[in-house]
Write a protein that holds these residues in place. Structure first.
Motif, PDB file in Angstrom:
ATOM      1  N   SER A  19       0.833  -1.215   0.000  1.00  0.00           N
ATOM      2  CA  SER A  19       0.000   0.000   0.000  1.00  0.00           C
ATOM      3  C   SER A  19       0.865   1.262   0.000  1.00  0.00           C
ATOM      4  N   ILE A  20       2.083   1.167   0.560  1.00  0.00           N
ATOM      5  CA  ILE A  20       2.958   2.359   0.598  1.00  0.00           C
ATOM      6  C   ILE A  20       3.568   2.644  -0.774  1.00  0.00           C
ATOM      7  N   ILE A  21       3.994   1.590  -1.455  1.00  0.00           N
ATOM      8  CA  ILE A  21       4.816   1.786  -2.660  1.00  0.00           C
ATOM      9  C   ILE A  21       4.062   2.582  -3.733  1.00  0.00           C
ATOM     10  N   VAL A  22       2.759   2.353  -3.847  1.00  0.00           N
ATOM     11  CA  VAL A  22       1.996   3.072  -4.885  1.00  0.00           C
ATOM     12  C   VAL A  22       1.816   4.551  -4.545  1.00  0.00           C
ATOM     13  N   LYS A  23       1.985   4.888  -3.263  1.00  0.00           N
ATOM     14  CA  LYS A  23       1.889   6.303  -2.879  1.00  0.00           C
ATOM     15  C   LYS A  23       3.224   7.014  -3.097  1.00  0.00           C
ATOM     16  N   LEU A  24       4.306   6.244  -2.986  1.00  0.00           N
ATOM     17  CA  LEU A  24       5.633   6.869  -3.039  1.00  0.00           C
ATOM     18  C   LEU A  24       6.253   6.859  -4.440  1.00  0.00           C
ATOM     19  N   ILE A  25       5.961   5.843  -5.206  1.00  0.00           N
ATOM     20  CA  ILE A  25       6.620   5.730  -6.522  1.00  0.00           C
ATOM     21  C   ILE A  25       5.644   6.151  -7.613  1.00  0.00           C
ATOM     22  N   PRO A  26       5.972   7.215  -8.334  1.00  0.00           N
ATOM     23  CA  PRO A  26       5.043   7.725  -9.348  1.00  0.00           C
ATOM     24  C   PRO A  26       4.673   6.647 -10.361  1.00  0.00           C
ATOM     25  N   TYR A  27       3.372   6.432 -10.500  1.00  0.00           N
ATOM     26  CA  TYR A  27       2.846   5.523 -11.532  1.00  0.00           C
ATOM     27  C   TYR A  27       3.524   4.158 -11.479  1.00  0.00           C
ATOM     28  N   TYR A  28       3.645   3.636 -10.250  1.00  0.00           N
ATOM     29  CA  TYR A  28       4.291   2.329 -10.016  1.00  0.00           C
ATOM     30  C   TYR A  28       3.712   1.249 -10.941  1.00  0.00           C
ATOM     31  N   ASN A 163      13.504  16.965 -10.981  1.00  0.00           N
ATOM     32  CA  ASN A 163      13.004  15.596 -10.778  1.00  0.00           C
ATOM     33  C   ASN A 163      12.564  15.376  -9.325  1.00  0.00           C
ATOM     34  N   MET A 164      13.391  15.891  -8.390  1.00  0.00           N
ATOM     35  CA  MET A 164      13.046  15.715  -6.972  1.00  0.00           C
ATOM     36  C   MET A 164      11.735  16.457  -6.650  1.00  0.00           C
ATOM     37  N   ASN A 165      11.573  17.666  -7.231  1.00  0.00           N
ATOM     38  CA  ASN A 165      10.349  18.439  -6.970  1.00  0.00           C
ATOM     39  C   ASN A 165       9.116  17.739  -7.531  1.00  0.00           C
ATOM     40  N   ARG A 166       9.268  17.198  -8.751  1.00  0.00           N
ATOM     41  CA  ARG A 166       8.117  16.505  -9.360  1.00  0.00           C
ATOM     42  C   ARG A 166       7.806  15.223  -8.576  1.00  0.00           C
ATOM     43  N   TRP A 167       8.852  14.573  -8.046  1.00  0.00           N
ATOM     44  CA  TRP A 167       8.631  13.355  -7.233  1.00  0.00           C
ATOM     45  C   TRP A 167       7.836  13.724  -5.966  1.00  0.00           C
ATOM     46  N   MET A 168       8.253  14.826  -5.326  1.00  0.00           N
ATOM     47  CA  MET A 168       7.542  15.251  -4.103  1.00  0.00           C
ATOM     48  C   MET A 168       6.102  15.649  -4.430  1.00  0.00           C
ATOM     49  N   ASP A 169       5.898  16.301  -5.589  1.00  0.00           N
ATOM     50  CA  ASP A 169       4.516  16.654  -6.000  1.00  0.00           C
ATOM     51  C   ASP A 169       3.679  15.385  -6.116  1.00  0.00           C
ATOM     52  N   TYR A 170       4.295  14.345  -6.696  1.00  0.00           N
ATOM     53  CA  TYR A 170       3.538  13.090  -6.858  1.00  0.00           C
ATOM     54  C   TYR A 170       3.181  12.512  -5.482  1.00  0.00           C
ATOM     55  N   MET A 171       4.173  12.390  -4.610  1.00  0.00           N
ATOM     56  CA  MET A 171       3.917  11.808  -3.289  1.00  0.00           C
ATOM     57  C   MET A 171       2.865  12.622  -2.541  1.00  0.00           C
ATOM     58  N   ASN A 172       2.931  13.945  -2.734  1.00  0.00           N
ATOM     59  CA  ASN A 172       2.042  14.833  -1.980  1.00  0.00           C
ATOM     60  C   ASN A 172       0.558  14.688  -2.369  1.00  0.00           C
ATOM     61  N   LYS A 173       0.292  13.926  -3.447  1.00  0.00           N
ATOM     62  CA  LYS A 173      -1.113  13.647  -3.779  1.00  0.00           C
ATOM     63  C   LYS A 173      -1.759  12.797  -2.680  1.00  0.00           C
ATOM     64  N   SER A 174      -0.930  11.956  -1.994  1.00  0.00           N
ATOM     65  CA  SER A 174      -1.531  11.098  -0.967  1.00  0.00           C
ATOM     66  C   SER A 174      -0.765  11.096   0.362  1.00  0.00           C
ATOM     67  N   VAL A 175       0.351  11.836   0.420  1.00  0.00           N
ATOM     68  CA  VAL A 175       1.170  11.854   1.647  1.00  0.00           C
ATOM     69  C   VAL A 175       1.401  13.330   2.012  1.00  0.00           C
ATOM     70  N   SER A 176       1.381  13.637   3.308  1.00  0.00           N
ATOM     71  CA  SER A 176       1.560  15.047   3.692  1.00  0.00           C
ATOM     72  C   SER A 176       2.997  15.502   3.405  1.00  0.00           C
ATOM     73  N   MET A 177       3.151  16.805   3.149  1.00  0.00           N
ATOM     74  CA  MET A 177       4.487  17.346   2.872  1.00  0.00           C
ATOM     75  C   MET A 177       5.388  17.162   4.095  1.00  0.00           C
ATOM     76  N   ASP A 178       4.794  17.209   5.279  1.00  0.00           N
ATOM     77  CA  ASP A 178       5.569  16.985   6.501  1.00  0.00           C
ATOM     78  C   ASP A 178       6.171  15.560   6.497  1.00  0.00           C
ATOM     79  N   GLU A 179       5.351  14.579   6.173  1.00  0.00           N
ATOM     80  CA  GLU A 179       5.847  13.189   6.135  1.00  0.00           C
ATOM     81  C   GLU A 179       6.890  12.998   5.017  1.00  0.00           C
ATOM     82  N   ILE A 180       6.659  13.649   3.879  1.00  0.00           N
ATOM     83  CA  ILE A 180       7.618  13.528   2.766  1.00  0.00           C
ATOM     84  C   ILE A 180       8.980  14.075   3.199  1.00  0.00           C
ATOM     85  N   GLN A 181       8.928  15.301   3.796  1.00  0.00           N
ATOM     86  CA  GLN A 181      10.201  15.965   4.110  1.00  0.00           C
ATOM     87  C   GLN A 181      10.899  15.392   5.336  1.00  0.00           C
ATOM     88  N   ASN A 182      10.116  14.814   6.250  1.00  0.00           N
ATOM     89  CA  ASN A 182      10.745  14.325   7.485  1.00  0.00           C
ATOM     90  C   ASN A 182      10.907  12.818   7.541  1.00  0.00           C
TER      91      ASN A 182
END
Ligand SMILES: C[S@@+](CC[C@H](N)C(=O)[O-])C[C@H]1O[C@@H](n2cnc3c(N)ncnc32)[C@H](O)[C@@H]1O
Length: 228
Positions: A19-28, A163-182
């Motif tokens: 369930s985590i991998i599809v939230k973290l990896i763009p278009y897994y 690339n890193m910014n676009r990756w974070m944008d993708y993750m941020n669709k389902s994960v909070s920016m706080d969780e992404i950054q920390n």
């Protein structure tokens, strides 16, 4: 960064991994479809396949469905990931499961297909990665195929930042920016050792792979490989 830290991470995450991998990896799913689609064997060929860092067996299961007569070896350092892979592959009787470190493996048989997804970037250095790709080349039968889906680096710093910014944008669709950054970006920095995609393609050609190609790419994630 040690292999044992990576092992601990995936032992602990095994039950949540799918369930985590599809939230973290763009278009897994799309990335895995591209990997599976790229394998140039006929559906009923009795091919031998190894999945390096198979995790919970998602890719191996897709391979088993596409190649019902294949023999599949699933290798992972985390035993809890392998336990889930065993369950997913219950119906594919010709599957072998190995708990072990791919960087230390002494291959005893040849393979027609070597695949890996989101695992080989754990190899520490560029030299070690190139050496490992040579090992993969040597274990492949003639006309065998290597396909890797992985996190990669861009050629320029500007593109890498994008690339890193676009990756974070993708993750941020389902994960909070706080969780992404920390959590996720620090974990990427500590555990992951991606290499430039452009270098990896050159290494594959230097090693002797022909028809080296990039099959799929979304910013810092890519599917690429070659045929022996
Ligand atoms: C991000 S997961 C990817 C799992 C699966 N390939 C997928 O794409 O769904 C990375 C996997 O590689 C495994 N791994 C990392 N380093 C390894 C090593 N040196 N030898 C074997 N497995 C390794 C981890 O235990 C984990 O299961």
């Amino acid at each position: 960064m040690t292999t044992s830290t990576v092992k601990e991470h995936f032992e602990a995450e095994a039950h949540e991994f799918d369930s985590i991998i599809v939230k973290l990896i763009p278009y897994y799913d799309q990335m895995i479809n591209a990997l599976i689609d790229s394998i140039q064997f006929d559906r009923f060929d009795s091919i031998r396949i190894i999945d390096l860092g198979c995790g919970t067996g998602t890719i191996a299961k897709r391979l088993a469905d596409r190649f019902p007569n294949s023999k599949i070896v699933c290798l992972d350092i985390a035993s809890k990931m392998i336990e889930i892979a065993k369950y997913k592959l219950l119906d594919h009787k010709n599957t072998e499961f190995i708990v072990g470190d791919f960087s230390k493996i002494d291959f005893k048989e040849q393979f027609d297909v070597v695949v890996s997804s989101l695992a080989l970037h754990h190899i520490e250095t560029d030299n070690e990665k190139k050496e490992f790709y040579t090992k993969i080349f040597n274990v492949l039968a003639n006309s065998g195929q290597f396909v890797n889906a992985d996190v990669v680096l861009a050629t320029t710093d500007y593109q890498q930042d994008t690339n890193m910014n676009r990756w974070m944008d993708y993750m941020n669709k389902s994960v909070s920016m706080d969780e992404i950054q920390n959590k996720w970006i620090p974990s990427y920095k500590v555990e992951d050792r991606p290499a430039k995609l452009i270098d990896q393609l050159k290494w594959l050609e230097e090693i002797g792979f022909r028809t080296v190609d990039v099959i799929w790419k979304y910013y810092n994630f890519s599917v690429y490989g070659g045929i022996k």
